[in-house]
Design an enzyme around this catalytic site. Sequence first.
Site, PDB file in Angstrom:
ATOM      1  CB  CYS A  15      -3.057   1.607  -4.210  1.00 59.65           C
ATOM      2  SG  CYS A  15      -4.135   2.113  -5.505  1.00 59.65           S
ATOM      3  CB  SER A  16       0.974  -1.546  -3.407  1.00 53.91           C
ATOM      4  OG  SER A  16      -0.051  -2.085  -4.196  1.00 53.91           O
TER       5      SER A  16
END
Lengths: 156, 172
Positions: A45-46
């Site tokens: 996600c990051s």
Amino acid sequence: MILTPNTPAPDFNLYATPDQRLKLSDFKGKKVILSFYPADWSPVCSDQLALYNETLNMFRKAGAELLGISVDSKWCHLAFSQDRKFHFPLLADFEPKGAVAKQYGIYNNDGGEAHRALFVIDEDGIIQWSYLSPDGINPGADGILDALDQLNNGKN
Amino acid sequence: MAHLKTAVSKGDHTLGNPKAAKVLVEYGDYQCPHCGLAFPFINRLLDNYGDEILFVFRNFPLQESHPAAMMAALAAEAAGLQGKFWEMHDMIFEHQASLSADTLLHLAEKLQLDMQKFSQDWRSQELMSRVEGDFEGGLRSGVNGTPTFFLNGARYDHYNETYESLEQMMRD
């Protein structure tokens, strides 16, 4: 089932900061990119959000605002956003948990998180493009940019 | 499967054989540790297969994650205007752990560049546009992080941070 193109995007009213809520209807007249993701801080996600953070100029040139959304709380979002220097809002689909993700058809009941999914919503609040990515794979920005191009060229 | 949307052209920085049947494009970020890891693998690949491959490097700096990535990309491009792109490219990766404006200036001096020209070019809108053009072309081609490789236009997803996974492409 993930909501498909030509479906009206369900409205929402979620915390974007500890004291500010955002509604989808606030963005009427603009295009919106809604990026659901499983969790703050998790590696994929990051990377995905870091990529979009660098792509904001291109999104805005295409007339679109980006909103990230996960089941994490507003305080978790705040810490995550400050740590990664994000320049776009993260919405907390926190209470009732995952309610918006469920409406968009991309809630993962087993994990209790949103799946990794993208929606491009037009100025009238209609979904024009949607994409469900495998949870572990960063879908990149090319699909979003192509969808925005198609929307913008279709109107010219 | 993601495909390269910006074809390899004369404006690209290349190493190896321009007539090779295999063309490998890397989208990279000078401050990304994974690109630093891939750097010696690429050199080894070129040492072993230099006649059979053309290698192209394009910029994909993630500026918020890597504050020195953009200035490093611009420094390599500025050195390129003086014919020393690859020398600068190599030195930047060799000094990846200590990248800063001072380090980059020091590297430029070490390469005996015309420093007045270098510092002008380094800040020029023209080079900024070039790097941004690389970035946009990468995004549109499906680059989702760095390094991302394309082999003959198709995204090469078999690389797993080992030399062997890169060398595999020479056998396919």
